[in-house]
Write an enzyme that holds these catalytic residues in place. Structure first.
Site, short mmCIF file in Angstrom:
data_model
loop_
_atom_site.label_atom_id
_atom_site.label_comp_id
_atom_site.label_asym_id
_atom_site.label_seq_id
_atom_site.Cartn_x
_atom_site.Cartn_y
_atom_site.Cartn_z
N ARG A 46 16.66 -10.63 17.35
CA ARG A 46 16.86 -9.23 17.81
C ARG A 46 17.59 -8.22 17.14
NH1 ARG A 46 13.88 -11.85 20.58
NH2 ARG A 46 13.86 -12.11 22.79
N GLU B 77 11.00 -0.92 20.77
CA GLU B 77 9.59 -1.64 20.61
C GLU B 77 8.90 -1.20 21.76
OE1 GLU B 77 10.37 -5.78 20.36
OE2 GLU B 77 11.34 -5.61 18.33
N HIS C 195 7.14 -8.00 15.84
CA HIS C 195 7.69 -8.88 16.71
C HIS C 195 6.54 -9.87 17.10
CE1 HIS C 195 10.84 -9.37 20.24
NE2 HIS C 195 10.50 -10.46 19.76
#
Length: 404
Positions: free
Chosen positions: A314, A343, A363
């Site tokens: 993260r 995001e 991601h």
């Protein structure tokens, strides 16, 4: 957007459900009435197997009753499920999607953050499926979803206001999958390490531009891999490092350090030492309040000019702005990043995307068909269990007492 409706219930199935709904029926009574001919017997078995009926045992005076799912089918309005953020319209093609055959499912392929638009899309939904942390579900949204009964997802849930869910009687089911790491995320971590250390993206761009080679990369064997956080993914990545002939060192919570030591890995004398002495530091921590900003500017400044910082966990584990500043200062000399504070990230001018010494991916650590099948099989099991009146993996069990 994709809308998938269940097939209409057969007349004989509706007759069975209607008959059971008229008054309490025992197992023996139901068997006697619905085993009188082969078709009726098959309908009864199908109703049990599809979760439309509840029957805890066979024989005697055990009661047969309609489940939440059965009641919805009888009413002619199957339970409505919404799935958010399925960017590439993948989930409906997974084998595990068959578990939702009795549900009315709408799949949204875009990403929406506006509460008003989300509330409009989800107004009639009883079940909401989240793909990890792509969409936040807070009190402002929940108070506009009066029909919502269940949120089903997998893993951690910092994006869900669980207290607000409990106040509104919404069950949150989230399988924590103990002992089951995301091998997809671990594999991407290793891919990023190789890509950064061998300058693979930069060399590809150079070759495409007709420039041939642009520099000299680094070998992994013999170098020190620092693992910050020794959980399911961190321990898997440590194993990859060992297989590549690296010296693996670990820093984590005390219990995790003990596990790492028992697994044969060296333990750094401190967090500072891990960053000072490692050629590569890979972050594998959960984002909770205690770990937010746990990697400080001082930690990064201790890294070598030739070192690599990898983050597939993260972005918020690193103090805001610290990594960009550290890379400009030359310590560490490289970074490989799969996660960002905002995001989806659509800003091509984001500092990390403009640096030649950074390899970035959007991601995708857990984004493989194999991993989706594993994850959403669990997510859909939670929905089926709820429809059958036996919720599982409930994060806020106090809500169950209120719903009785």
């Amino acid at each position: 957007m994709r809308h998938i409706q269940p097939p209409p219930a057969a007349p004989l199935m509706l007759e069975l459900l209607r008959w059971i709904s008229e008054r309490a029926r025992t197992y023996d009574e139901t068997m006697a009435a619905w085993r009188t001919s082969a078709p009726r017997g098959l309908v009864f078995e199908d109703a049990l197997g599809s979760g439309l009926l509840s029957c805890d045992a066979s024989g005697g005076a055990v009661q047969v009753s309609l489940t939440r799912l059965g009641l919805a089918i009888l009413a002619g309005r199957p339970l409505r499920v919404a799935i958010l953020d399925d960017y590439f319209d993948t989930l409906h093609a997974l084998p595990c999607f068959a578990k939702l055959a009795q549900f009315d499912v709408t799949i949204w392929n875009d990403h929406v953050e506006a509460v008003a638009l989300l509330a409009q899309r989800l107004a009639d939904v009883e079940v909401l499926v989240l793909i990890r942390e792509r969409t936040r579900v807070g009190a402002p949204l929940l108070q506009r979803l009066p029909k919502l009964e269940l949120i089903s997802q997998r893993s951690v849930y910092p994006h869900i206001d669980v207290a607000a869910c409990t106040r509104r009687g919404v069950i949150v089911s989230s399988d924590q999958h103990p002992g089951s790491p995301s091998y997809a995320a671990a594999e991407l971590t290793w891919g990023l390490i190789l890509a950064a250390m061998r300058q693979i993206p930069q060399q590809m761009r150079s070759l495409g531009a007709g420039t041939w080679q642009i520099g000299v990369g680094n070998t992994l064997r013999g170098k020190t891999l620092g693992i910050h956080g020794y959980g399911r993914i961190g321990s898997t990545v440590a194993g990859y490092g060992k297989a590549f002939g690296m010296q693996v060192r670990v820093w984590a919570r005390e219990a995790a350090r003990e596990r790492a030591q028992a697994n044969g890995y060296a333990i750094a004398s401190s967090k500072s030492a891990l960053y000072e002495q490692s050629d590569i530091v890979s972050l594998h921590l959960r984002l909770v309040e205690d770990t937010r900003g746990i990697v400080t500017a001082e930690d990064l400044a201790r890294m070598r000019p030739s070192a690599l910082l990898v983050n597939t966990s993260r972005a918020q584990l690193i103090a805001p702005g610290a990594l960009e500043h550290a890379l400009r200062a030359g310590r560490p000399g490289m970074a490989a990043i799969d996660v960002f504070e905002q995001e989806p990230l659509h800003d091509s001018n984001h500092p990390l995307l403009t640096m030649d010494n950074v390899v970035c991916t959007p991601h995708i650590g857990y984004v493989t068909r194999d991993e989706f099948e594993i994850q959403f099989s669990d997510v859909f099991d939670q929905i089926v269990a709820y429809g059958q009146g036996r919720p599982i993996n409930v994060v806020n069990p106090e809500v169950l007492t209120r719903l009785k």
